[in-house]
Design a protein around this motif. Structure first.
Motif, short mmCIF file in Angstrom:
data_model
loop_
_atom_site.label_atom_id
_atom_site.label_comp_id
_atom_site.label_asym_id
_atom_site.label_seq_id
_atom_site.Cartn_x
_atom_site.Cartn_y
_atom_site.Cartn_z
N ASP A 70 0.69 -1.16 0.29
CA ASP A 70 0.25 0.10 0.06
C ASP A 70 0.99 1.54 -0.12
O ASP A 70 1.90 1.79 0.65
CB ASP A 70 -0.53 -0.13 1.09
CG ASP A 70 -1.91 -1.20 1.35
OD1 ASP A 70 -2.18 -1.64 1.99
OD2 ASP A 70 -3.10 -1.41 -0.56
N SER A 72 0.56 5.25 1.39
CA SER A 72 -0.34 6.42 1.60
C SER A 72 -0.56 7.35 0.63
O SER A 72 0.21 8.57 -0.45
CB SER A 72 0.93 6.78 3.16
OG SER A 72 2.30 7.20 1.92
N SER A 73 -1.03 8.38 0.99
CA SER A 73 -1.98 9.34 1.05
C SER A 73 -1.00 9.90 0.78
O SER A 73 -0.67 11.45 -0.04
CB SER A 73 -2.72 9.76 1.02
OG SER A 73 -2.94 10.41 3.00
N ALA A 74 0.08 10.58 1.57
CA ALA A 74 1.49 11.19 1.78
C ALA A 74 2.33 11.03 0.41
O ALA A 74 3.43 11.49 0.12
CB ALA A 74 2.11 11.27 2.68
N ASP A 75 3.03 9.76 0.21
CA ASP A 75 3.47 9.55 -0.81
C ASP A 75 2.79 9.72 -2.08
O ASP A 75 3.59 10.68 -2.81
CB ASP A 75 4.18 7.75 -0.89
CG ASP A 75 4.30 7.13 0.26
OD1 ASP A 75 5.30 7.93 0.58
OD2 ASP A 75 4.37 6.18 0.41
N ILE A 76 1.54 9.69 -2.31
CA ILE A 76 0.60 10.02 -3.58
C ILE A 76 0.82 12.01 -3.68
O ILE A 76 1.20 12.25 -4.91
CB ILE A 76 -0.60 9.60 -3.52
CG1 ILE A 76 -0.83 8.40 -3.56
CG2 ILE A 76 -1.47 10.38 -4.69
CD1 ILE A 76 -2.24 7.81 -3.51
N ALA A 77 0.82 12.35 -2.55
CA ALA A 77 0.55 13.80 -2.50
C ALA A 77 2.34 13.77 -3.37
O ALA A 77 2.54 15.28 -4.00
CB ALA A 77 0.41 14.54 -0.96
N ASN A 80 2.41 13.65 -6.50
CA ASN A 80 1.90 14.70 -7.64
C ASN A 80 2.78 15.86 -7.34
O ASN A 80 2.46 16.51 -8.53
CB ASN A 80 0.81 14.37 -7.04
CG ASN A 80 0.04 12.94 -7.82
OD1 ASN A 80 0.33 12.85 -8.46
ND2 ASN A 80 -1.25 13.00 -7.14
N HIS A 97 0.55 6.48 -10.03
CA HIS A 97 -0.40 5.04 -9.89
C HIS A 97 0.77 4.52 -9.33
O HIS A 97 2.11 4.21 -10.05
CB HIS A 97 -0.77 5.64 -11.37
CG HIS A 97 -0.27 5.48 -13.26
ND1 HIS A 97 0.53 6.93 -12.75
CD2 HIS A 97 0.86 4.31 -13.05
CE1 HIS A 97 1.64 6.25 -14.30
NE2 HIS A 97 1.24 4.67 -14.67
#
Length: 201
Positions: A70, A72-77, A80, A97
């Motif tokens: 998985d 985290s939202s922090a990694d995605i942010a 981006n 992605h």
């Protein structure tokens, strides 16, 4: 005292009704106990009815959690933000992605990224690929007949990026397609993003 036939019949019916009521009450109590046990120990019942009654055997949920990585939202942010903060005249952009999809059997399957864009200007184009996590990416970037390949290493502690440039002349045709293919290695578990920029004529 002698009991009449009508009184005997009524007595028998009363006894049967009494026994039926007792049986219904007992069945209701058993059902209630089963429901309580199911709520308290769902894994035990799941194993019994799905061929996994052994207490030490992994359940389906446990197997999936072991194979799925998985982010985290922090990694995605973070990824981006890196894509959006790069200077350039963006032609196309793909946000973060995963490099894989999870199959129905819980195994990870590599998911290549492919994009085709129509270009209208001659000059220098730059493809920048970003990744965060484990593994390597094979990058194939082409515009018309011009092509370049490159391999990049992903990092777990920070976003890594690499750029590939191509200079093309499309004056004769007016338009030309660029093709971007990013293929993770089989063991890669990372987030991928990229952008294609037009630099200058």
């Amino acid at each position: 005292m002698t009991m009449r036939n009508g009184e005997k019949t009524a007595s028998c019916v009363s006894v049967r009704h009494h026994r039926t009521a007792i049986v219904c009450i007992a069945l209701a109590a058993i059902c209630a106990i089963c429901v309580c046990l199911y709520c308290m120990f769902p894994n035990m019942f799941h194993g019994m009815f799905h061929g996994n009654a052994h207490p030490d055997g992994p359940s389906t949920t446990q197997s999936s959690s072991q194979t799925k990585a998985d982010f985290s939202s922090a990694d995605i942010a973070e990824l981006n933000k890196a894509v959006g903060s790069t200077d350039g005249n963006s032609v196309s952009l793909a946000e973060a992605h995963p490099s894989y999809v999870v199959g129905s059997d819980g195994t990870l399957k590599v998911q290549p990224t492919r994009s085709v864009d129509e270009l209208h200007n001659s000059g220098m184009y730059q493809l920048t690929v970003f990744c965060l996590g484990n593994g390597k990416l094979d990058i194939d970037f082409s515009i018309g007949t011009a092509a370049r390949q490159q391999t990049m290493q992903c990092l777990t502690e920070s976003v890594n990026q690499t750029s590939v440039n191509l200079d093309v002349d499309i004056a004769d045709t007016g338009t030309v397609n660029s093709t971007t293919v990013i293929t993770p290695t089989s063991s890669s578990k990372c987030l991928i993003a990229y952008r294609l920029d037009y630099l200058a004529a």
